[in-house]
Design an enzyme around this catalytic site. Structure first.
Site, PDB file in Angstrom:
ATOM      1  N   CYS A 127       0.812  -1.217   0.000  1.00 25.65           N
ATOM      2  CA  CYS A 127       0.000   0.000   0.000  1.00 25.65           C
ATOM      3  C   CYS A 127       0.848   1.271   0.000  1.00 25.65           C
ATOM      4  O   CYS A 127       0.570   2.218  -0.740  1.00 25.65           O
ATOM      5  CB  CYS A 127      -0.957  -0.007   1.180  1.00 25.65           C
ATOM      6  SG  CYS A 127      -0.197  -0.433   2.763  1.00 25.65           S
ATOM      7  N   HIS A 186      -2.725   6.482   4.673  1.00 27.39           N
ATOM      8  CA  HIS A 186      -1.273   6.511   4.873  1.00 27.39           C
ATOM      9  C   HIS A 186      -0.727   7.869   4.419  1.00 27.39           C
ATOM     10  O   HIS A 186      -1.150   8.411   3.387  1.00 27.39           O
ATOM     11  CB  HIS A 186      -0.591   5.416   4.048  1.00 27.39           C
ATOM     12  CG  HIS A 186      -0.787   4.032   4.589  1.00 27.39           C
ATOM     13  ND1 HIS A 186      -1.435   3.766   5.762  1.00 27.39           N
ATOM     14  CD2 HIS A 186      -0.394   2.820   4.075  1.00 27.39           C
ATOM     15  CE1 HIS A 186      -1.436   2.456   5.974  1.00 27.39           C
ATOM     16  NE2 HIS A 186      -0.824   1.868   4.975  1.00 27.39           N
TER      17      HIS A 186
END
Length: 342
Positions: free
Chosen positions: A131, A243
């Site tokens: 990711c 994130h």
């Protein structure tokens, strides 16, 4: 033309997001199967607004009746079942780390290296990157094409959803417990995550780096350019979704801040929100549910020659996982890919 699709790990956070993303993007689905472990058999998951799927057991499932399988069930399941599916003629797009560095398996971010997808024919398996790597290389691609990046230093601030739903529950419970003096024992993380940051994601390696930091280095090389040197420090933060990354670049060619900003504004999958004022940047809370990678705080790095710094934020469950997987599936069925038959 429509396709039969299986989502493996359908009861997990990413599996559910895959089902949602397939529906939202109107993927040409004929029949869809939700698969998971025996323990989840019979549970129900949503596909779109009005369709409920009964979860079927992964063990013993006949992949001959499926054209594409989206795997989000971890490395052990991928190791065992992805080759079985591939040999049955089903194309697997795997979200685990197991196949990423296999030379016979393409590692794809559609905005960055779509041409590599043709390699899937060797094993009928395509790997979805980590990711944190995905959102990084989407941002790096236009800069690298113009200025030739030689070195990347990146610090990540990664949401707990990257470790799954139990990790999200732990953050919620610990946060709630702080207000009633409940000192819960960490279970999903090595230390308390509520009101804290943990400079440790994945297993430690012999050189002192963690596997998460290693993944970012080797995956960036495989996807973008083997000559890019990258070093990462990965940190878990008490954020549910999204994130964030502080990125420091060094380039071979003379770099221009204005041109970097313009290149990023035109780049597919990127949104630039960069105002040198209070609130003129993007935070993870704001990108939850968004598809793009968001870039802020673009500026020249005065400490090195040809250096640029920026802040990069993305929804790790969407572009960092489910969306990128679905985009790979879309790339597979696109008429632009000549010679690919499903």
């Amino acid at each position: 033309m429509t396709y039969n699709i299986a989502v493996v790990g359908a009861t997990g956070a990413v599996g559910r997001e895959m089902l949602q993303t397939l529906s939202e993007r109107n993927f040409p689905v004929k029949d869809i199967y939700a698969l998971a472990s025996k323990a989840s058999t019979g549970k129900e998951v949503s596909f779109g607004d009005d369709k409920i799927l009964k979860v079927l057991p992964l063990e013993g499932f006949d992949f001959e009746k499926v054209d594409i399988a989206l795997f989000s069930a971890g490395s052990d399941a991928a190791k065992k079942f992805a080759p079985i599916a591939g040999k049955k003629g089903c194309i697997v797009i795997d979200n685990s780390s197991f196949f990423r560095m296999n030379d016979d398996v393409p590692l794809i971010v559609p905005e960055v290296n779509p041409e590599a997808i043709n390699l899937f024919k060797k094993k009928n398996i395509i790997a979805n990157p980590n990711c944190s790597t995905i959102q990084l290389v989407v941002a790096l691609k236009p800069i690298h094409d113009e200025f030739k990046i030689t070195r990347v230093v990146v610090s990540t601030y990664q949401a707990v959803s990257g470790a799954g739903k139990p990790a999200m529950d732990e953050l919620f419970n610990q946060t709630k417990g702080m207000f009633v003096n409940d000192q819960a024992t960490p279970e999903q993380f090595t230390k308390k995550i509520a009101f804290n940051v943990i400079p440790h994601i994945d297993d430690f390696m012999d050189d002192g780096f963690t596997k998460e930091e290693w993944k970012m280095r080797v995956e960036t090389k495989k996807i973008l350019d083997p000559n890019i040197n990258l070093v990462a420090q990965c940190v878990r933060v008490p954020v549910f979704i999204g994130h964030s990354e502080a990125v420091f670049l060094e380039c071979e060619n003379d770099i221009n801040e204005t041109k970097v900003r313009n290149l990023l504004k035109k780049a597919p999958g990127v949104t630039v929100i960069d105002h040198r004022a209070n609130e003129g940047y993007v935070t993870p809370v704001e990108v939850a549910g968004e598809d793009d990678v968001y870039i802020s705080r673009i500026r020249k790095d005065p400490s090195v020659k040809n250096g640029i710094i920026f802040w990069c934020v993305g929804d790790n469950l969407r572009k960092g996982a489910a969306l990128n997987t679905v985009q790979i599936a879309e790339l597979l069925v696109s008429k632009k890919l000549k010679g690919v038959k499903l």
